[in-house]
Write a protein that holds these residues in place. Structure first.
Motif, PDB file in Angstrom:
ATOM      1  N   ASN A  91       0.858  -1.190   0.000  1.00 24.18           N
ATOM      2  CA  ASN A  91       0.000   0.000   0.000  1.00 24.18           C
ATOM      3  C   ASN A  91       0.896   1.242   0.000  1.00 24.18           C
ATOM      4  N   ILE A  92       1.225   1.711  -1.192  1.00 26.32           N
ATOM      5  CA  ILE A  92       2.172   2.815  -1.330  1.00 26.32           C
ATOM      6  C   ILE A  92       1.434   4.148  -1.206  1.00 26.32           C
ATOM      7  N   LEU A  93       1.905   4.985  -0.285  1.00 31.61           N
ATOM      8  CA  LEU A  93       1.280   6.290  -0.079  1.00 31.61           C
ATOM      9  C   LEU A  93       1.822   7.277  -1.097  1.00 31.61           C
ATOM     10  N   LYS A  94       0.932   7.782  -1.948  1.00 31.98           N
ATOM     11  CA  LYS A  94       1.322   8.742  -2.975  1.00 31.98           C
ATOM     12  C   LYS A  94       0.192   9.734  -3.192  1.00 31.98           C
ATOM     13  N   ASP A  95       0.528  11.028  -3.121  1.00 29.92           N
ATOM     14  CA  ASP A  95      -0.476  12.085  -3.297  1.00 29.92           C
ATOM     15  C   ASP A  95      -1.655  11.896  -2.339  1.00 29.92           C
ATOM     16  N   ASN A  96      -1.335  11.562  -1.094  1.00 30.56           N
ATOM     17  CA  ASN A  96      -2.330  11.416  -0.017  1.00 30.56           C
ATOM     18  C   ASN A  96      -3.273  10.239  -0.216  1.00 30.56           C
ATOM     19  N   TRP A 107       9.112 -16.110  -8.031  1.00 31.04           N
ATOM     20  CA  TRP A 107      10.121 -15.729  -7.049  1.00 31.04           C
ATOM     21  C   TRP A 107       9.515 -15.630  -5.644  1.00 31.04           C
ATOM     22  N   MET A 108      10.381 -15.598  -4.649  1.00 36.49           N
ATOM     23  CA  MET A 108       9.938 -15.465  -3.270  1.00 36.49           C
ATOM     24  C   MET A 108       9.156 -14.168  -3.097  1.00 36.49           C
ATOM     25  N   LYS A 109       8.056 -14.232  -2.340  1.00 35.17           N
ATOM     26  CA  LYS A 109       7.184 -13.077  -2.180  1.00 35.17           C
ATOM     27  C   LYS A 109       7.020 -12.699  -0.712  1.00 35.17           C
ATOM     28  N   MET A 110       6.961 -11.404  -0.469  1.00 35.07           N
ATOM     29  CA  MET A 110       6.712 -10.861   0.857  1.00 35.07           C
ATOM     30  C   MET A 110       5.406 -10.080   0.810  1.00 35.07           C
ATOM     31  N   ASN A 111       4.461 -10.445   1.636  1.00 38.71           N
ATOM     32  CA  ASN A 111       3.153  -9.795   1.634  1.00 38.71           C
ATOM     33  C   ASN A 111       3.172  -8.573   2.553  1.00 38.71           C
ATOM     34  N   ALA A 112       2.970  -7.384   1.968  1.00 41.42           N
ATOM     35  CA  ALA A 112       3.001  -6.134   2.741  1.00 41.42           C
ATOM     36  C   ALA A 112       1.602  -5.550   2.930  1.00 41.42           C
ATOM     37  N   GLU A 113       0.585  -6.380   2.810  1.00 39.63           N
ATOM     38  CA  GLU A 113      -0.805  -5.907   2.845  1.00 39.63           C
ATOM     39  C   GLU A 113      -1.161  -5.197   4.143  1.00 39.63           C
ATOM     40  N   ALA A 114      -0.536  -5.574   5.253  1.00 42.29           N
ATOM     41  CA  ALA A 114      -0.906  -5.029   6.557  1.00 42.29           C
ATOM     42  C   ALA A 114      -0.265  -3.671   6.844  1.00 42.29           C
ATOM     43  N   TYR A 115       0.484  -3.137   5.875  1.00 42.76           N
ATOM     44  CA  TYR A 115       1.271  -1.936   6.147  1.00 42.76           C
ATOM     45  C   TYR A 115       1.010  -0.836   5.109  1.00 42.76           C
ATOM     46  N   ILE A 116       1.394   0.369   5.489  1.00 41.16           N
ATOM     47  CA  ILE A 116       1.488   1.486   4.554  1.00 41.16           C
ATOM     48  C   ILE A 116       2.968   1.689   4.264  1.00 41.16           C
ATOM     49  N   MET A 117       3.311   1.718   3.001  1.00 37.26           N
ATOM     50  CA  MET A 117       4.713   1.860   2.598  1.00 37.26           C
ATOM     51  C   MET A 117       4.989   3.280   2.127  1.00 37.26           C
ATOM     52  N   THR A 118       6.067   3.858   2.622  1.00 37.70           N
ATOM     53  CA  THR A 118       6.533   5.167   2.161  1.00 37.70           C
ATOM     54  C   THR A 118       8.032   5.079   1.884  1.00 37.70           C
ATOM     55  N   PRO A 119       8.561   5.986   1.089  1.00 40.20           N
ATOM     56  CA  PRO A 119      10.020   6.069   0.983  1.00 40.20           C
ATOM     57  C   PRO A 119      10.587   6.504   2.333  1.00 40.20           C
ATOM     58  N   THR A 120      11.848   6.225   2.576  1.00 42.23           N
ATOM     59  CA  THR A 120      12.485   6.776   3.763  1.00 42.23           C
ATOM     60  C   THR A 120      12.670   8.280   3.573  1.00 42.23           C
ATOM     61  N   PHE A 121      12.839   8.995   4.681  1.00 45.49           N
ATOM     62  CA  PHE A 121      12.858  10.455   4.643  1.00 45.49           C
ATOM     63  C   PHE A 121      14.274  11.004   4.474  1.00 45.49           C
ATOM     64  N   TYR A 175      12.734   2.006   2.292  1.00 44.17           N
ATOM     65  CA  TYR A 175      11.334   2.308   2.559  1.00 44.17           C
ATOM     66  C   TYR A 175      11.011   2.130   4.040  1.00 44.17           C
ATOM     67  N   ASN A 176       9.884   2.721   4.432  1.00 49.15           N
ATOM     68  CA  ASN A 176       9.312   2.564   5.772  1.00 49.15           C
ATOM     69  C   ASN A 176       7.996   1.800   5.663  1.00 49.15           C
ATOM     70  N   LEU A 177       7.706   1.007   6.673  1.00 46.10           N
ATOM     71  CA  LEU A 177       6.414   0.340   6.777  1.00 46.10           C
ATOM     72  C   LEU A 177       5.724   0.778   8.062  1.00 46.10           C
ATOM     73  N   TYR A 178       4.525   1.354   7.903  1.00 46.52           N
ATOM     74  CA  TYR A 178       3.687   1.763   9.029  1.00 46.52           C
ATOM     75  C   TYR A 178       2.511   0.792   9.143  1.00 46.52           C
ATOM     76  N   LEU A 179       2.148   0.466  10.370  1.00 53.63           N
ATOM     77  CA  LEU A 179       0.961  -0.354  10.557  1.00 53.63           C
ATOM     78  C   LEU A 179      -0.248   0.374  10.013  1.00 53.63           C
ATOM     79  N   LYS A 180      -1.028  -0.308   9.204  1.00 53.08           N
ATOM     80  CA  LYS A 180      -2.198   0.290   8.566  1.00 53.08           C
ATOM     81  C   LYS A 180      -3.291   0.528   9.599  1.00 53.08           C
ATOM     82  N   ALA A 181      -3.982   1.648   9.465  1.00 50.59           N
ATOM     83  CA  ALA A 181      -5.095   1.969  10.358  1.00 50.59           C
ATOM     84  C   ALA A 181      -6.036   2.915   9.636  1.00 50.59           C
ATOM     85  N   ARG A 182      -7.301   2.872   9.996  1.00 49.12           N
ATOM     86  CA  ARG A 182      -8.306   3.690   9.316  1.00 49.12           C
ATOM     87  C   ARG A 182      -7.993   5.182   9.415  1.00 49.12           C
TER      88      ARG A 182
END
Length: 299
Positions: A9-14, A40-54, A238-245
């Motif tokens: 879940n890549i955060l882009k333009d809000n 290939w080997m897969k990593m499921n990132a569905e539970a997170y919000i992904m952003t670039p590092t700052f 990248y950073n991974l944040y726990l997803k929340a409403r």
């Protein structure tokens, strides 16, 4: 090594965009909506919000102190917040100081756990063609210009400065030293009028320290999309944040300031920097980033 980060879940333009990233040799080789055909080997990132590092601006890096003191500062100021690159600058009072001060800063940051990029900060009276040529030759990506009075802006041969900057075009960044709010506003207004008229690469306002630098700023100094981006060809940072409403429609700056408690993973060039509450401090893991081209990408 080749692997896939799927359902990111890549955060882009809000907004969140569901994408799959094909990673090869610690670079983003491809970004797709579906990778079911790959084995290939897969990593499921569905539970997170992904952003670039700052990327943060910081001009108060500790040059002295014990290892523990430096480690605490670098961890608390950068690593714990998902920052893996810093922009700093050296204060220059005389043109002949530039090379020596650059060497000193590079030496001081040899043990840095994060990547770093170095600009110069000068009083406006030092803004000359010869200084610009030195900065261009050394690939210094940002020149911070300290201005105290609006009259100082009228004393610079701006046409010659523009010619000396070409073709590297490292931007000028204003630093308003006047404490008078009205005068500071007048200085900035006049700065922008001159920059527009003379067509000089610049930033229109000051940069705040320890605030995530925007893609537009990073592009002007030549770091985007090499840093702080999740694009084809970019490094795997990248950073991974726990997803929340409640953080579904925020921007990266809001995540940085208000949702740091949800940051659970930071990856820097394919290496784990943070896992859960544990920050892995690797002295010397950071590298000096030498900019090849400023304003490379069209935003």
């Amino acid at each position: 090594m080749v692997y896939i980060i799927e359902n990111a879940n890549i955060l882009k333009d809000n907004q969140l965009q569901r994408r799959c990233l094909l990673i090869k040799d610690n670079r983003i080789a491809s970004i797709r909506t579906d990778v079911s055909q790959y084995k290939w080997m897969k990593m499921n990132a569905e539970a997170y919000i992904m952003t670039p590092t700052f990327v943060l601006l910081n001009n108060h890096l500790p040059s002295k102190g014990t290892f523990q003191e430096i480690k605490k500062y670098m961890t608390d100021t950068f690593l714990i917040k998902g920052c893996t690159t810093i922009l700093t600058c050296v204060n220059v009072s005389y043109e002949k100081e530039i090379l020596e001060k650059l060497r000193e800063m590079k030496t001081a940051l040899m043990g840095s756990p994060v990547d770093f990029i170095i600009g110069v900060k000068i009083p406006i009276k030092l803004l000359t063609q010869s200084l610009i040529r030195i900065c261009k030759r050394e690939r210094i990506p940002a020149i911070f210009v300290e201005i105290n009075k609006v009259e100082e802006l009228e004393m610079i041969p701006w046409g010659w400065i523009r010619e000396a900057m070409f073709p590297f075009n490292n931007p000028l960044i204003p630093v308003i030293s006047s404490k008078d709010k009205k005068e500071a506003k007048d200085i900035l207004n006049r700065w922008n009028m001159i920059m527009i008229k003379e067509k000089i690469p610049c930033l229109s306002g000051e940069l705040e320290e320890n605030e995530p630098l925007s893609a537009a700023v990073l592009n002007k100094i030549g770091l985007y999309p090499q840093k702080a981006s999740l694009m084809h060809g970019a490094e795997v940072s990248y950073n991974l944040y726990l997803k929340a409403r409640e953080i579904k429609n925020v921007d990266e700056v809001s995540l940085f300031h208000y949702h740091g408690d949800r940051l659970v993973v930071t990856i820097h060039k394919g290496k784990v920097i943070r896992s859960g509450r544990e920050v892995l401090y690797r002295p010397g893991n950071g590298e000096y980033v030498k900019v090849k081209t400023t304003s490379y990408f069209t935003i």
